[in-house]
Design an enzyme around this catalytic site. Sequence first.
Site, short mmCIF file in Angstrom:
data_model
loop_
_atom_site.label_atom_id
_atom_site.label_comp_id
_atom_site.label_asym_id
_atom_site.label_seq_id
_atom_site.Cartn_x
_atom_site.Cartn_y
_atom_site.Cartn_z
N SER A 20 -0.80 0.61 8.44
CA SER A 20 -1.68 0.47 7.29
C SER A 20 -2.07 -0.98 7.12
O SER A 20 -1.49 -1.88 7.71
CB SER A 20 -1.01 0.98 6.01
OG SER A 20 0.03 0.09 5.63
N LYS A 21 -3.09 -1.20 6.29
CA LYS A 21 -3.59 -2.55 6.06
C LYS A 21 -2.52 -3.48 5.49
O LYS A 21 -2.56 -4.68 5.72
CB LYS A 21 -4.80 -2.50 5.11
CG LYS A 21 -5.99 -1.77 5.72
CD LYS A 21 -7.13 -1.64 4.73
CE LYS A 21 -8.28 -0.84 5.32
NZ LYS A 21 -9.38 -0.67 4.37
N ARG A 22 -1.57 -2.91 4.77
CA ARG A 22 -0.52 -3.74 4.17
C ARG A 22 0.41 -4.32 5.23
O ARG A 22 1.11 -5.28 4.98
CB ARG A 22 0.28 -2.91 3.17
CG ARG A 22 -0.49 -2.53 1.92
CD ARG A 22 0.39 -1.83 0.92
NE ARG A 22 0.88 -0.56 1.43
CZ ARG A 22 0.20 0.57 1.37
NH1 ARG A 22 -1.01 0.58 0.85
NH2 ARG A 22 0.71 1.68 1.84
#
Length: 478
Positions: A254-256
Amino acid sequence: MANEIRVRFAPSPTGYLHVGGLRTALYNYLYARKVGGTFILRIEDTDQTRYVEGAVENLLATMKLVGLQADEGPEAGGDYGPYYQSQRTELYRKYALELVEKGAAYYCFCSTEELDKMREEQQKDGYVTGYDGRCRNIPPAEAAARANAGEDHVIRLKTPDEGEVFFYDVVREKVTFDWNMVDDQVLIKSDGFPTYHLANVVDDHLMEISHVIRGEEWLSSVPKHLFLYEQLGWKPPKMAHLPLLLNPDKSKLSKRQGDVAVEDYLNKGFLAETLLNFIALLGWHAKGDQELFTLAELEKEFSLKRVTKSGAVFDIEKLRWMNGHYLKTMELDKIVTAARPFFTEVFGEIDENELRELVDYSRPRAATLKEMPGECKTFKEEIEYSEEDRAILQEAASQEMLAFWADKLSLQEHWDTEAVNKLLKKTSEKFGLKGKKLYFPLRLAMFGSVHGPELDKIIKLAGRERCIARLKAVSRET
């Protein structure tokens, strides 16, 4: 037309193209090419609250950069357009109202505040959150009158509240869901735009999509979609849900977790060819042990039958290894073109011939295009010597030899391998030096390290004038 294979990649313009999105696009593209089908690009831009300015342009540009050309879409055109969902809203409204008339959908007048309170109570009582159907039983005539009078509303799907639904997925085989786990999905939002669920079913039918190939996260939505197909009297396409992409710790990519945009990897110096090859193997495997494929080879080899069910780990070290292989083996002209912006960013404008030499030297030594100029800095920038280096350079034998080389290099302009070898032989005879005593001071003076390329290569890449200046500088030191 009924037997033609037609697949689609349907991203939302809510940001940059994610590597997971690229895999979905790639698998659709490869399947279409393998079976002689049609690959369609459709922009699902109906969620106006999440729309990001410039995202569509970035998406189209990135698709071009990696070489995935759509047969139909916003730029390619086609007979099934428009290919922007925001330009098809009347179609969705038409079918939503048809569902209401059939009793398969209903008007819902719950406010945002009511829905928030409902979810809070469900969480407090330990229930799974979801719409509780409180507007399902409003008499149809009353609901229609309220909607026509302008009262804020959405249109929800009226899913069965008991029994189960099952379907066959190309990847996961038989999949079963209980209807009581499927909530009444919003089909038309209060702003008049459709949700993904209605729009994608309508468009997949009207665009005659034969296979829906998408990420595993959409698997739980299939019951809603199948119910829509059934209520609208349409035959559903075949489904294939791809495994999740995972970080090395097995958490969902994910982007995180860091860079996940395709553009990030291109900007870091990964080749488009590498990304496609690497991403193709995230959830699919070839018949044998082969791991390195051109796009043309993938088009021939790909099969949905060899897509795996389990999550695929995005291993950055494997990506770096694969990119290094491509840097070493691809045609030099292609690497020069791809590497040029990375070199000019570090060194400014470079002569074409010099650039080719620097690229050819650095490409077997780097894992990415961005790392290649760093391998060449010693040819272009001032050398900083350590105390240990200076001790070698300041030995009496070294000083005499370095001054001798500075004089000899000044006498002629071109120094090929043969000329350098002749000078080395003459130097060895004149000063009685060989091995490390001969090579280490020369390489250290002109290159900055006792280990490195052959001396003729150093003279070629650093330039004769720079090598002379370096030799003179260190031979004057005491």
